[in-house]
Design a protein around this motif. Structure first.
Motif, short mmCIF file in Angstrom:
data_model
loop_
_atom_site.label_atom_id
_atom_site.label_comp_id
_atom_site.label_asym_id
_atom_site.label_seq_id
_atom_site.Cartn_x
_atom_site.Cartn_y
_atom_site.Cartn_z
N LEU A 313 20.29 87.11 -53.18
CA LEU A 313 18.96 87.27 -53.79
C LEU A 313 17.95 87.42 -52.65
CD1 LEU A 313 17.29 87.03 -56.51
CD2 LEU A 313 16.79 84.69 -55.76
N TYR A 314 17.18 88.49 -52.68
CA TYR A 314 16.12 88.69 -51.68
C TYR A 314 14.82 88.17 -52.30
CZ TYR A 314 12.51 91.22 -49.06
OH TYR A 314 11.38 91.54 -48.34
N VAL A 315 14.09 87.34 -51.56
CA VAL A 315 12.88 86.71 -52.09
C VAL A 315 11.70 87.07 -51.20
CG1 VAL A 315 11.82 84.51 -52.79
CG2 VAL A 315 14.32 84.75 -52.80
N SER A 316 10.69 87.74 -51.76
CA SER A 316 9.51 88.05 -50.95
C SER A 316 8.33 88.35 -51.86
CB SER A 316 9.78 89.27 -50.06
OG SER A 316 8.59 89.63 -49.39
N PHE A 317 7.14 87.92 -51.39
CA PHE A 317 5.94 88.11 -52.20
C PHE A 317 4.90 88.99 -51.53
CE2 PHE A 317 7.61 83.80 -53.39
CZ PHE A 317 8.19 84.21 -54.59
N GLY A 318 5.37 89.94 -50.69
CA GLY A 318 4.45 90.93 -50.13
C GLY A 318 3.55 90.38 -49.06
N SER A 319 2.46 91.09 -48.84
CA SER A 319 1.64 90.81 -47.66
C SER A 319 0.43 89.93 -47.94
CB SER A 319 1.17 92.14 -47.06
OG SER A 319 0.39 92.85 -48.01
N LEU A 320 0.13 89.65 -49.20
CA LEU A 320 -1.13 88.96 -49.49
C LEU A 320 -0.99 87.65 -50.26
CD1 LEU A 320 -3.07 92.16 -50.69
CD2 LEU A 320 -3.33 91.03 -48.48
N ALA A 377 12.38 94.37 -42.66
CA ALA A 377 12.26 95.79 -43.04
C ALA A 377 12.70 95.86 -44.50
CB ALA A 377 13.14 96.64 -42.14
N GLN A 378 11.75 95.64 -45.40
CA GLN A 378 12.10 95.39 -46.80
C GLN A 378 12.91 96.52 -47.44
OE1 GLN A 378 9.52 93.23 -49.52
NE2 GLN A 378 9.46 95.03 -50.83
N GLU A 379 12.50 97.75 -47.17
CA GLU A 379 13.23 98.87 -47.81
C GLU A 379 14.70 98.85 -47.40
OE1 GLU A 379 11.66 102.80 -47.96
OE2 GLU A 379 9.61 102.06 -47.72
N TRP A 396 3.23 96.78 -56.51
CA TRP A 396 3.79 98.06 -56.93
C TRP A 396 4.73 98.67 -55.90
CZ3 TRP A 396 5.55 100.00 -60.93
CH2 TRP A 396 5.81 101.36 -61.07
N ASN A 397 4.41 98.49 -54.61
CA ASN A 397 5.33 99.04 -53.60
C ASN A 397 6.67 98.34 -53.68
OD1 ASN A 397 3.60 100.97 -52.06
ND2 ASN A 397 2.37 99.11 -51.83
N SER A 398 6.64 97.03 -53.77
CA SER A 398 7.90 96.28 -53.86
C SER A 398 8.67 96.71 -55.11
CB SER A 398 7.63 94.78 -53.91
OG SER A 398 7.07 94.36 -52.68
N1 UDP Z 1 7.10 94.40 -46.86
C1 UDP Z 1 7.86 94.50 -45.72
N2 UDP Z 1 8.50 93.38 -45.26
C2 UDP Z 1 8.41 92.18 -45.88
C3 UDP Z 1 7.63 92.09 -47.06
C4 UDP Z 1 6.99 93.22 -47.52
O1 UDP Z 1 7.99 95.58 -45.13
O2 UDP Z 1 9.01 91.23 -45.37
C5 UDP Z 1 6.42 95.61 -47.34
C6 UDP Z 1 7.06 96.10 -48.62
O3 UDP Z 1 8.17 96.94 -48.29
C7 UDP Z 1 5.92 96.83 -49.30
C8 UDP Z 1 4.67 96.12 -48.79
O4 UDP Z 1 5.08 95.31 -47.68
O5 UDP Z 1 5.90 98.20 -48.91
C9 UDP Z 1 4.06 95.20 -49.84
O6 UDP Z 1 3.41 95.97 -50.80
P1 UDP Z 1 3.30 95.50 -52.31
O7 UDP Z 1 2.53 96.55 -53.03
O8 UDP Z 1 4.63 95.19 -52.85
O9 UDP Z 1 2.52 94.14 -52.25
P2 UDP Z 1 1.14 93.66 -51.56
O10 UDP Z 1 1.50 93.26 -50.17
O11 UDP Z 1 0.17 94.81 -51.60
O12 UDP Z 1 0.75 92.50 -52.40
#
Ligand code: UDP
Length: 498
Positions: A313-320, A377-379, A396-398
């Motif tokens: 399971l990959y867990v991440s909540f983006g950049s903000l 490198a999430q992708e 939306w990117n995630s």
């Molecule tokens: N991201 C990443 N590495 C991480 C977490 C996030 O490269 O460890 C990238 C993810 O691939 C996406 C972006 O950060 O392209 C986050 O955008 P998203 O719209 O999902 O969320 P936001 O950060 O705007 O809330």
């Protein structure tokens, strides 16, 4: 011959289109805007990609990783303008609001001067054509006036889903009809947010609370609500609206939006792997298509290599996203109780204290099946064969990156369009589950089991995810809807410079 030079030849005497792209300076806006820039460049458009000086320097300091990409190449240059923030403002908890206001206040002139400077430089020596159009992400609508000053058309790449955009457009009506602001705190929990909303064109009946985080305000003058309303509605001033989605994914809501906006370009998913052809043509690896503001931890890839297929399971909540220590603890113990391997991105700033805020005993308890990274490198992670599920904030990117990787999701939305994205992920596309707003370890563990275990629902979500991945790939491939839409956009950009 590369695609861009053959297109240039085909353009004959026409002046080359030159797009100046300026995203709001955060990862969620920079990443898709950069991918759009790559696509435009691959089709013969000259590109100037503008970062803020702060981010530009931050990327340069990172050296070869993202800094190297800033050197640019023929027909693709990076430039920077000041964001006007003081160091004190940058460190403030509401730094994103301060950044938004500062850009509005002080960034228009520098952008306009930059556009003129690049052009005159080009006329003299290195053959850079004048800027013929401006492409903005959301939240920088002030720059529509820059395009007007320059006398060139503006296009907005609104970075959310089409349903997210439709909901944001309707915030004004929700306010005017009295749905928001809420009367008092009790409305947050007394079922009021379940009020059905059935009048948004192209959308099924949805809960009021799923429209956006911004309806959850008690303040009649809510700054965030007004900003969202204004930013979305200002898109009508642009010549075209560009959406990071594809026709089959959101056909009904797109049809409705096309009634309101004469030019909608659906060119998504803007995910690097969808456009591998572009990256190869530019001599770039897939990862180099991003300008990552944080250092990526590649050790997690080796850790993933050692895990069985579909097990992690990959867990991440983006950049903000920011979490409270209590929510972090519930999540941590829920993941521990799930007994499954997980890769968790605990970004600096996710919680006060970062990874040090993890509850006592958690790391020892999970050390054999957990990898904690600050950023990855999430992708690439999502496309790794070991990853079988994504616990996400539904940015939306995630969401699109997960769709493109065919990975089903557990959604924990908390801000802006994340609520409506997770509504569609679960109910319209059948590729996910959703956690309650208040995290509870039992629910986290149960959802992980449902998603990753061998039960019928998990199987069904995996099947649906595989289906949507294939549909996304077909949309981006030659002759697909997004491919054709990009052609139309490029044609429109060229018309602007005849
Ligand atoms: N991201 C990443 N590495 C991480 C977490 C996030 O490269 O460890 C990238 C993810 O691939 C996406 C972006 O950060 O392209 C986050 O955008 P998203 O719209 O999902 O969320 P936001 O950060 O705007 O809330």
């Amino acid at each position: 011959m590369c695609e861009s030079s053959s297109l240039l030849g085909a353009m004959g005497e026409r002046r080359r289109a030159h797009a100046m792209l300026f995203p709001f300076p955060c990862s969620g806006h920079i990443n898709p805007t950069l991918k759009l820039a790559e696509l435009l460049h691959s089709r013969g458009v000259h590109v100037t990609f503008v970062n803020t000086e702060h981010n530009h320097e931050r990327l340069l300091r990172r050296g070869a990783a993202s800094g190297g990409a800033l050197r640019g190449r023929e027909g693709f240059r990076f430039e920077a303008v000041p964001d006007g923030l003081s160091e004190e403002e940058r460190a403030a908890p509401d730094s994103t609001v301060k950044l938004y206001l500062s850009l509005r206040r002080s960034c228009g002139k520098p952008l306009e001067e930059l556009a003129r400077r690049v052009a005159s430089r080009g006329d003299d020596d290195d053959g850079v054509p004048p800027v013929t159009c401006v492409v903005l992400s959301g939240l920088v609508s002030f720059a529509l006036a820059v395009a007007e000053e320059l006398g060139v058309p503006a296009f907005v790449l609104w970075g959310t889903s089409a349903c997210g955009f439709a909901c944001t457009l309707r915030l004004r009506q929700l306010r005017q009809r009295g749905y928001t602001p809420l009367k008092d705190e009790s409305y947050l929990t007394n079922g009021y947010l379940d009020t059905p909303i059935d009048w948004i064109a192209g959308m099924p009946t949805v809960r009021l609370g799923d429209i956006s985080s911004f309806v959850r305000t008690l303040d009649p003058t809510s700054f965030a609500l007004r900003v969202e309303e204004d930013e979305a509605n200002s898109c009508t001033r642009a010549q075209g609206l560009i959406l990071n989605t594809f026709d089959d994914l959101e056909s009904d809501v797109l049809d409705a939006l096309k009634d309101e906006f004469p030019r909608v370009y659906t060119i998504g998913p803007l995910v690097a792997a969808m456009h591998g052809r572009v990256n190869r043509a530019n001599g770039l690896g897939g990862a180099a298509a991003g300008l990552s503001l944080w250092e990526e931890d590649f050790a997690c890839m080796a850790w993933l290599d050692a895990q069985p297929a579909g097990s992690v399971l990959y867990v991440s909540f983006g950049s903000l996203t920011v979490m409270s220590p209590d929510a972090l603890a519930e999540l941590a113990w829920g993941l521990a109780d799930s007994r499954r391997p997980f890769l968790w991105v605990v970004r600096p700033g996710l919680v006060a204290g970062g990874a040090n805020a993890l509850p006592d005993g958690f790391v020892a308890e999970t050390k054999d099946r957990c990898f904690i990274a600050e950023w990855c490198a999430q992708e690439q992670v999502l496309r790794h064969r070991a990853v079988g599920g994504f616990l996400t904030h539904s940015g939306w990117n995630s969401t699109t990156e997960s769709i493109c990787a065919g990975v089903p999701m557990i959604c924990w939305p908390g801000f802006a369009d994340q609520y409506i994205n997770s509504r569609y992920v679960r109910d319209e596309w059948g590729i996910g589950l959703r956690l309650d707003e208040e995290l509870r370890r039992e629910q986290v563990a149960a959802h992980v089991e449902e998603l990753m275990g061998g039960g019928d629902r998990g199987e069904e979500m995996r099947r649906n995810a595989a289906k949507w991945k294939a549909v996304a790939e077909a949309a981006a491939a030659k002759g697909g809807s997004s491919y054709d839409s990009l052609d139309k956009l490029v044609e429109q950009l060229r018309l602007g410079c005849q």
